[in-house]
Design an enzyme around this catalytic site. Structure first.
Site, PDB file in Angstrom:
ATOM      1  N   ARG A  75       0.857  -1.189   0.000  1.00 51.51           N
ATOM      2  CA  ARG A  75       0.000   0.000   0.000  1.00 51.51           C
ATOM      3  C   ARG A  75       0.892   1.238   0.000  1.00 51.51           C
ATOM      4  O   ARG A  75       1.965   1.248   0.581  1.00 51.51           O
ATOM      5  CB  ARG A  75      -0.880   0.041   1.250  1.00 51.51           C
ATOM      6  CG  ARG A  75      -1.974  -0.999   1.271  1.00 51.51           C
ATOM      7  CD  ARG A  75      -2.908  -0.789   2.443  1.00 51.51           C
ATOM      8  NE  ARG A  75      -2.284  -1.088   3.722  1.00 51.51           N
ATOM      9  CZ  ARG A  75      -1.850  -0.187   4.587  1.00 51.51           C
ATOM     10  NH1 ARG A  75      -1.946   1.096   4.346  1.00 51.51           N
ATOM     11  NH2 ARG A  75      -1.307  -0.573   5.733  1.00 51.51           N
ATOM     12  N   TYR A 204      -1.169  -3.729  -7.203  1.00 53.27           N
ATOM     13  CA  TYR A 204      -0.956  -4.524  -5.993  1.00 53.27           C
ATOM     14  C   TYR A 204      -2.004  -4.308  -4.895  1.00 53.27           C
ATOM     15  O   TYR A 204      -2.330  -3.170  -4.546  1.00 53.27           O
ATOM     16  CB  TYR A 204       0.426  -4.209  -5.383  1.00 53.27           C
ATOM     17  CG  TYR A 204       0.717  -5.122  -4.214  1.00 53.27           C
ATOM     18  CD1 TYR A 204       1.190  -6.417  -4.431  1.00 53.27           C
ATOM     19  CD2 TYR A 204       0.439  -4.734  -2.917  1.00 53.27           C
ATOM     20  CE1 TYR A 204       1.395  -7.280  -3.375  1.00 53.27           C
ATOM     21  CE2 TYR A 204       0.643  -5.591  -1.847  1.00 53.27           C
ATOM     22  CZ  TYR A 204       1.124  -6.870  -2.079  1.00 53.27           C
ATOM     23  OH  TYR A 204       1.321  -7.727  -1.046  1.00 53.27           O
ATOM     24  N   LYS A 213      -9.478  -2.016   1.699  1.00 51.07           N
ATOM     25  CA  LYS A 213      -9.152  -0.852   2.539  1.00 51.07           C
ATOM     26  C   LYS A 213      -9.883   0.390   2.031  1.00 51.07           C
ATOM     27  O   LYS A 213     -10.319   1.228   2.823  1.00 51.07           O
ATOM     28  CB  LYS A 213      -7.646  -0.622   2.553  1.00 51.07           C
ATOM     29  CG  LYS A 213      -6.846  -1.823   3.041  1.00 51.07           C
ATOM     30  CD  LYS A 213      -7.196  -2.195   4.455  1.00 51.07           C
ATOM     31  CE  LYS A 213      -6.317  -3.319   4.966  1.00 51.07           C
ATOM     32  NZ  LYS A 213      -6.616  -3.690   6.339  1.00 51.07           N
ATOM     33  N   HIS A 233     -11.320  -1.615  11.583  1.00 47.12           N
ATOM     34  CA  HIS A 233     -10.216  -2.480  11.171  1.00 47.12           C
ATOM     35  C   HIS A 233     -10.060  -3.560  12.243  1.00 47.12           C
ATOM     36  O   HIS A 233      -9.114  -3.542  13.026  1.00 47.12           O
ATOM     37  CB  HIS A 233      -8.953  -1.612  11.051  1.00 47.12           C
ATOM     38  CG  HIS A 233      -7.781  -2.293  10.436  1.00 47.12           C
ATOM     39  ND1 HIS A 233      -6.486  -1.853  10.607  1.00 47.12           N
ATOM     40  CD2 HIS A 233      -7.690  -3.388   9.636  1.00 47.12           C
ATOM     41  CE1 HIS A 233      -5.662  -2.635   9.939  1.00 47.12           C
ATOM     42  NE2 HIS A 233      -6.359  -3.575   9.342  1.00 47.12           N
ATOM     43  N   SER A 255      -1.551  -3.007  11.486  1.00 50.96           N
ATOM     44  CA  SER A 255      -1.124  -3.959  10.458  1.00 50.96           C
ATOM     45  C   SER A 255       0.147  -4.670  10.935  1.00 50.96           C
ATOM     46  O   SER A 255       0.991  -4.058  11.597  1.00 50.96           O
ATOM     47  CB  SER A 255      -0.821  -3.216   9.153  1.00 50.96           C
ATOM     48  OG  SER A 255      -1.925  -2.428   8.799  1.00 50.96           O
ATOM     49  N   CYS A 257       0.512  -7.149  13.129  1.00 56.52           N
ATOM     50  CA  CYS A 257       0.584  -7.511  14.557  1.00 56.52           C
ATOM     51  C   CYS A 257      -0.055  -8.884  14.814  1.00 56.52           C
ATOM     52  O   CYS A 257      -0.400  -9.211  15.945  1.00 56.52           O
ATOM     53  CB  CYS A 257      -0.092  -6.458  15.421  1.00 56.52           C
ATOM     54  SG  CYS A 257       1.029  -5.156  15.959  1.00 56.52           S
ATOM     55  N   ASP A 282     -10.009  -9.197   9.312  1.00 55.49           N
ATOM     56  CA  ASP A 282      -9.449  -7.856   9.057  1.00 55.49           C
ATOM     57  C   ASP A 282     -10.431  -6.703   9.259  1.00 55.49           C
ATOM     58  O   ASP A 282     -10.020  -5.650   9.721  1.00 55.49           O
ATOM     59  CB  ASP A 282      -8.907  -7.816   7.614  1.00 55.49           C
ATOM     60  CG  ASP A 282      -7.972  -6.647   7.361  1.00 55.49           C
ATOM     61  OD1 ASP A 282      -7.186  -6.312   8.269  1.00 55.49           O
ATOM     62  OD2 ASP A 282      -8.024  -6.059   6.266  1.00 55.49           O
ATOM     63  N   ARG A 381       1.743 -12.199  -0.375  1.00 54.42           N
ATOM     64  CA  ARG A 381       0.380 -12.455   0.122  1.00 54.42           C
ATOM     65  C   ARG A 381      -0.226 -13.738  -0.416  1.00 54.42           C
ATOM     66  O   ARG A 381       0.154 -14.217  -1.475  1.00 54.42           O
ATOM     67  CB  ARG A 381      -0.534 -11.297  -0.322  1.00 54.42           C
ATOM     68  CG  ARG A 381      -0.152  -9.951   0.253  1.00 54.42           C
ATOM     69  CD  ARG A 381      -0.763  -9.736   1.606  1.00 54.42           C
ATOM     70  NE  ARG A 381      -0.095  -8.694   2.369  1.00 54.42           N
ATOM     71  CZ  ARG A 381      -0.543  -8.261   3.533  1.00 54.42           C
ATOM     72  NH1 ARG A 381      -1.632  -8.748   4.066  1.00 54.42           N
ATOM     73  NH2 ARG A 381       0.115  -7.338   4.208  1.00 54.42           N
TER      74      ARG A 381
HETATM   75  O1  O2Y Z   1       0.046  -4.048   1.379  1.00 54.51           O
HETATM   76  C1  O2Y Z   1      -1.121  -4.336   1.063  1.00 54.51           C
HETATM   77  O2  O2Y Z   1      -1.625  -3.947   0.002  1.00 54.51           O
HETATM   78  C2  O2Y Z   1      -1.916  -5.175   1.911  1.00 54.51           C
HETATM   79  S1  O2Y Z   1      -2.152  -4.501   3.477  1.00 54.51           S
HETATM   80  C3  O2Y Z   1      -3.283  -5.512   4.320  1.00 54.51           C
HETATM   81  C4  O2Y Z   1      -3.774  -6.644   3.726  1.00 54.51           C
HETATM   82  C5  O2Y Z   1      -4.671  -7.442   4.397  1.00 54.51           C
HETATM   83  C6  O2Y Z   1      -5.075  -7.054   5.628  1.00 54.51           C
HETATM   84  N1  O2Y Z   1      -4.614  -5.938   6.217  1.00 54.51           N
HETATM   85  C7  O2Y Z   1      -3.714  -5.174   5.610  1.00 54.51           C
HETATM   86  C8  O2Y Z   1      -3.251  -3.964   6.367  1.00 54.51           C
HETATM   87  O3  O2Y Z   1      -2.340  -3.256   5.974  1.00 54.51           O
HETATM   88  O4  O2Y Z   1      -3.841  -3.701   7.430  1.00 54.51           O
HETATM   89 MN    MN Z   2      -5.544  -4.906   7.855  1.00 59.37          MN
END
Ligand code: O2Y
Ligand code: MN
Length: 598
Positions: A75, A204, A213, A233, A255, A257, A282, A381
């Site tokens: 992200r 991605y 998200k 979340h 994220s 944890c 999530d 992932r």
């Molecule tokens: O980096 C990403 O695109 C995925 S981040 C993510 C994926 C699944 C659940 N939670 C998260 C997060 O960053 O909280």
């Molecule tokens: Mn998450």
């Protein structure tokens, strides 16, 4: 103008798609129906194009591998914008851009971006089909990888348009193109006032699976405040005790944890008769039920879990879940067509393997700086259907959701925060959530040990000003006749030598057991003691039988050090001050109470 769109009955969906197609100028349009035939055809096409690679059919039936661009692996918070008319509505917690400026900027990239390509229309439902709490979205994308992921992560296809109905305007409009994957032309833009998302320049995860998200948290948090519910979340799990009673909790952790691991926890040998039921790993959408309790649904249909660190010790249920029908992204490909990642149960492949970039890889390889070269990208992932999880709750798709008895906040703190404590009341719980924090680990970029505030684990995901979000939490609490009790946990407390004091993993159920006891039998008083920070377990009320943890270590785990807490209260100000006058007075009130008590 676009013949392919004439089959769409809903005029609002159709006219928006016409607008999008006029801008992006695709050569073909495909409206996804969600069928098995469609999945097979799209998969075959992506395999042909090299966008996907088929994995070992015997070992990993229905599984494929995808490699993203090397500059597109996570992200991008710095390129994520909330585009509201008023800057203040986005708050200091978000990057803001005026809607007109954002659209002008992104339109230049979207203009003709799908020439020679197919525009896929992905209608989807977030939440169980038919649930009054579910919401419909439509994502337009030029990536088959996105379509196939959305097929797992949401209830996708014709049934979503059926659920929307012939004339409803109430759907999220998501526009995505991978474009040229240039990070200088990458934007993740949210227009909450228009229930719209524009994402360009990435292929991605959280940047492009707009249901997750972007919609289920950033836009949904905005919609929830407008409509009187909460988008959080949080994982959702059920704890079934040996008498067969199941208590549901929702838990927010920043994220990375271990949320997915907790959501799929396997009870330790010593807690026979207990069972953990996974409802979600999530995101939780929560509504006030007719019975005055808070009820939660998992809006998602699958797991997009981080792979490195997942193994038969940390999360056996996840390992079983990903044995079939799973999309792996950025992991090691072994010569036998199976996959591998750091901390996998199997030894690292010593020959014939390709790393996440598609280059030959052996575990003895080094980076230029001499550090070990990782085979799997650290944020690699799996995308897997939730229904495949052995611990999935039998009622996980109940349209009314599950009743939440406890909300748990958690952080990663070496000291300060005890193993577990309980808020005195809802307002105190909101303060605990608003000030929750984690320390950076060696695995994260930045200064190790630095404390980062991540209120309710929503800092990157709250679609509006967090001062208003805290106020909303305070307000909705007053409207829940029978609210969940609020707790804080910290599995990561260490001793003087830096060794973890708590064994974690399945043993965390011992802490959940205390939480359930507190939440369901409020008349009991002997299991907790009042402290300045809230109610902390008495040392005899956490079961450590059969653990290596000594009574002395448990005492250390539950200790409140006034000196550390005074410093903690002061350090909260750097974050809270950002909200200036907008910060609800109740947060300062609770902070003042803690300061006085210390
Ligand atoms: O980096 C990403 O695109 C995925 S981040 C993510 C994926 C699944 C659940 N939670 C998260 C997060 O960053 O909280
Ligand atoms: Mn998450």
């Amino acid at each position: 103008m676009f013949d392919e769109l004439s089959s769409i009955e809903n005029p609002h969906v159709r006219s928006w798609l016409e607008e999008v197609a006029t801008l992006t100028k695709p050569s073909n349009i495909h409206i996804c129906d969600g069928s098995e035939e469609e999945k097979a055809a799209l998969t075959a096409q992506a395999l042909d194009a090299g966008e996907l690679e088929e994995l070992n059919k015997e070992e990993l039936p229905g599984c494929v591998l995808h490699r993203t661009a090397q500059n597109d692996v996570a992200r991008v918070e710095h390129l994520t914008f909330i585009c509201t008319n008023e800057e203040k509505a986005a708050g200091p917690n978000n990057n803001w851009m005026a809607p007109n400026e954002a659209k002008e900027k992104a339109s230049k990239i979207f203009d003709g971006v799908m020439e020679g390509r197919t525009m896929y229309v992905v209608p989807y439902v977030m939440g169980p089909i038919g649930s009054p709490y579910s919401k419909v979205g439509v994502e337009v994308t030029d990536s088959i990888y996105v379509v196939l992921n959305m097929r797992i992560m949401t209830r996708m296809g014709s049934r979503a348009l059926d659920q929307l109905g012939p004339d409803s305007e109430d759907f999220n409009r998501g526009l995505h193109s991978t474009a040229d994957r240039n990070p200088d032309r990458r934007y993740i833009m949210h227009f909450p006032e228009e229930n719209t998302i524009w994402s360009v320049g990435s292929g991605y995860g959280g940047n492009v699976l707009l249901s997750k998200k972007c919609f289920a948290l950033r836009i949904a948090s905005w919609l929830g405040r407008k409509e009187g519910w909460m988008a959080e979340h949080m994982l959702i799990l059920g704890i079934e005790d040996p008498e067969g009673r199941t208590t549901y909790v929702a838990a927010a952790f920043p994220s990375a944890c271990g949320k997915t691991n907790l959501a799929m926890l396997i009870p330790p040998e010593s807690m026979k008769g207990y069972k953990i039921w996974t409802v979600g790993d999530d995101i939780a959408w929560m509504h006030i039920g007719d019975d005055g309790r808070l009820w939660a649904i998992n809006p998602e249909n699958g797991f997009f879990g981080v792979v490195p660190g997942t193994n038969m010790k940390t999360n056996p249920n996840a390992m079983i879940t990903v044995q079939k029908n799973t999309i792996y992204t950025n992991v090691v490909l072994k010569s036998d067509g199976t996959v591998w990642w750091e901390s996998h149960d199997d030894p690292a492949p010593t020959e014939g393997a390709l790393d996440w970039k598609g280059n030959p890889w052996t575990p003895d390889m080094k980076e230029e700086d001499g550090s070990p070269k990782k085979g799997a990208q650290p944020n690699s992932r799996f995308t897997a259907p939730a229904s495949q999880c052995p611990s999935i709750a039998p009622n996980w798709e109940d349209p009314k959701g599950v009743p939440i008895s406890a909300i748990i906040f958690g952080g990663r703190r070496a000291r300060v925060a005890p193993l577990v404590y309980e808020a005195r009341d809802w307002q105190h719980g909101v303060y605990i959530g608003a000030t929750m924090a984690s320390e950076r680990t060696a695995a994260q970029y930045g200064k190790q040990g630095e404390v980062r505030r991540d209120p309710m684990a929503m800092l990157p995901f709250c679609g509006y000003n967090m001062a208003d979000y805290f106020q909303y939490w305070l307000d909705i609490g007053k409207r829940i006749p029978n609210p969940p009790k609020i707790f804080h946990v910290n599995w990561f407390r260490t001793d003087e030598e830096g060794k973890f004091l708590w064994p974690g993993f399945g043993e965390n159920l011992r802490v959940l057991e205390w939480i359930v006891d507190r939440a369901t039998t409020p008349e009991k008083t002997e299991n907790a003691q009042e402290t300045p920070i809230g109610l902390v377990p008495t040392t005899s009320s956490i079961n450590i039988e059969g653990l290596e943890t000594t009574q002395e270590q448990l005492e250390d785990l539950l200790k409140i050090d006034p000196k550390e807490w005074k410093a903690e209260v002061e350090s909260q100000n750097e974050f809270l001050d950002k909200f200036g006058e907008d910060l609800p007075k109740e947060i300062r009130e609770e902070q003042g109470k803690l300061k006085d008590a210390l």
